[in-house]
Design a protein around this motif. Structure first.
Motif, short mmCIF file in Angstrom:
data_model
loop_
_atom_site.label_atom_id
_atom_site.label_comp_id
_atom_site.label_asym_id
_atom_site.label_seq_id
_atom_site.Cartn_x
_atom_site.Cartn_y
_atom_site.Cartn_z
N LYS A 92 0.81 -1.17 0.21
CA LYS A 92 -0.05 -0.04 0.03
C LYS A 92 0.90 1.24 -0.04
O LYS A 92 0.47 2.30 -0.63
CB LYS A 92 -0.91 -0.13 1.25
N LYS A 93 2.10 1.30 0.71
CA LYS A 93 3.10 2.34 0.76
C LYS A 93 3.86 2.57 -0.50
O LYS A 93 4.67 3.46 -0.28
CB LYS A 93 3.61 2.33 1.90
N GLY A 94 3.94 1.55 -1.27
CA GLY A 94 4.84 1.40 -2.35
C GLY A 94 6.33 1.06 -1.92
O GLY A 94 7.05 1.63 -2.67
N ILE A 95 6.52 0.47 -1.03
CA ILE A 95 7.71 -0.11 -0.58
C ILE A 95 8.04 -1.33 -1.00
O ILE A 95 7.34 -2.48 -1.02
CB ILE A 95 7.77 -0.13 0.90
N ARG A 96 9.09 -1.42 -1.87
CA ARG A 96 9.57 -2.63 -2.45
C ARG A 96 9.64 -4.04 -1.44
O ARG A 96 10.45 -3.46 -0.26
CB ARG A 96 10.47 -2.62 -3.42
N THR A 97 9.39 -4.92 -1.63
CA THR A 97 9.71 -6.12 -0.51
C THR A 97 10.14 -7.44 -1.20
O THR A 97 9.99 -7.78 -2.41
CB THR A 97 8.31 -6.50 0.09
N ASN A 98 11.01 -8.09 -0.46
CA ASN A 98 11.57 -9.40 -0.54
C ASN A 98 11.01 -10.28 0.41
O ASN A 98 11.47 -10.02 1.62
CB ASN A 98 13.07 -9.38 -0.79
N THR A 99 10.17 -11.32 0.33
CA THR A 99 9.76 -12.38 1.34
C THR A 99 10.75 -13.42 1.43
O THR A 99 11.23 -14.02 0.19
CB THR A 99 8.46 -13.03 1.03
N THR A 100 11.58 -13.56 2.58
CA THR A 100 12.75 -14.38 2.74
C THR A 100 12.12 -15.58 3.37
O THR A 100 10.90 -15.62 3.97
CB THR A 100 13.79 -13.76 3.42
N LEU A 101 12.66 -16.77 3.46
CA LEU A 101 12.55 -18.14 3.96
C LEU A 101 11.21 -18.83 3.25
O LEU A 101 10.44 -19.14 4.37
CB LEU A 101 12.60 -17.88 5.48
N LYS A 129 0.19 -12.86 -2.96
CA LYS A 129 -1.10 -12.46 -2.74
C LYS A 129 -1.27 -10.91 -1.98
O LYS A 129 -1.97 -9.95 -2.16
CB LYS A 129 -2.22 -13.13 -2.42
N ALA A 130 -0.08 -11.21 -1.13
CA ALA A 130 0.03 -10.08 0.06
C ALA A 130 0.81 -8.67 -0.68
O ALA A 130 0.98 -7.80 -0.09
CB ALA A 130 0.83 -10.31 1.08
N GLY A 131 1.32 -8.94 -1.89
CA GLY A 131 1.97 -7.93 -2.83
C GLY A 131 3.50 -7.83 -2.78
O GLY A 131 3.92 -6.85 -3.09
N ALA A 132 3.96 -9.05 -2.32
CA ALA A 132 5.44 -9.05 -2.49
C ALA A 132 6.12 -8.82 -3.68
O ALA A 132 5.69 -9.27 -4.72
CB ALA A 132 5.88 -10.51 -1.84
N SER A 133 7.25 -7.85 -3.58
CA SER A 133 7.58 -7.66 -4.95
C SER A 133 8.54 -8.96 -5.46
O SER A 133 8.68 -9.17 -6.70
CB SER A 133 8.83 -6.52 -4.79
N ILE A 134 9.02 -9.57 -4.46
CA ILE A 134 10.01 -10.71 -4.80
C ILE A 134 9.76 -11.57 -3.51
O ILE A 134 9.33 -11.44 -2.56
CB ILE A 134 11.58 -10.46 -4.43
#
Ligand code: E4P
Length: 214
Positions: free
Chosen positions: A98-107, A119-124
């Motif tokens: 929502k805030k336009g912050i890029r994310t990488n979901t680890t593990l 679905k939660a919007g992870a970039s990676i």
């Protein structure tokens, strides 16, 4: 395919970046602890060298993760906030999206975790294949399953093959169409090498020298 270096060593990033093919860096608390340098300073130095630098939150609750995500994202536009694959992490991914912050979901260790993060919007998303191999499973098969699932939907989330252990992992990830590979330094420096390239060049140089002598 994007290639990232899996390290918190700035000198190693500078060296590989000088080849002109490095797209980013992934750090994690273990890698940062190994180098023993200031985290923010390390991330900022890397941000000058590459356009994507994953910086992992260390809070385990969503409120704490959100606070760190806001803080890290404010350091530099090249920062990608790394969030662990937990329910608190999913809340944080939603917030960051929502805030336009890029994310990488680890593990990430399963297709279902990959779907939830997307679905939660992870970039990676970062499935850890080497650790699955270590546990007696086929890590690359997880990448194959995720890429097959991705073909059925329009997820924008990029699949990053993490915890790579040898050059063959990178070649196999490319066959499967993975978007990114993160690679430890000692594996990365092996990628340009082939014994036939080395012996071939040696031969060319010797033959060239023999012409000059005539
Ligand atoms: C990814 O972002 C991680 O830093 C990394 O690939 C973990 O790899 P390891 O299993 O070699 O620690």
């Amino acid at each position: 395919m994007k290639l990232f270096l899996d390290t918190a060593n700035v000198a190693h990033v500078a060296e590989i970046a000088s080849w002109g093919i490095l797209d980013g860096v992934t750090t994690n608390p273990t890698l940062v602890a190994k180098e023993g340098k200031d985290f923010q300073k390390t991330v900022l130095e890397m941000c000058k060298l590459v356009p994507n630098v994953s910086a992992q939150v260390t809070a385990t609750d969503a409120a704490g993760m959100r606070k760190q995500a806001d803080e890290y994202a404010g350091w530099h536009k090249h920062v990608v906030v790394k969030v662990p694959m937990t329910t608190e992490g999913l809340k944080t991914l939603t917030y960051c999206k929502k805030k336009g912050i890029r994310t990488n979901t680890t593990l990430v260790f399963s297709v279902n975790q990959a779907i939830l993060a997307a679905k939660a919007g992870a970039s990676i998303i970062s499935p850890f294949i080497g650790r699955l191999d270590d546990a007696g499973q086929d890590g690359m098969e997880l990448i194959a399953e995720i890429m097959r699932a991705w073909e059925n939907y329009d997820f924008e989330t990029e699949v990053l093959v993490a915890s790579t252990r040898h050059p063959r992992h990178i070649a196999e990830a490319a066959q499967l169409g993975a978007h990114i590979c993160t690679i430890p330094y000692d594996v990365f420096v092996k990628l340009p090498l082939h014994p036939l390239t080395e012996s071939g060049l040696d031969r060319f140089m010797k033959d060239w020298e023999s012409i000059k002598k005539k």
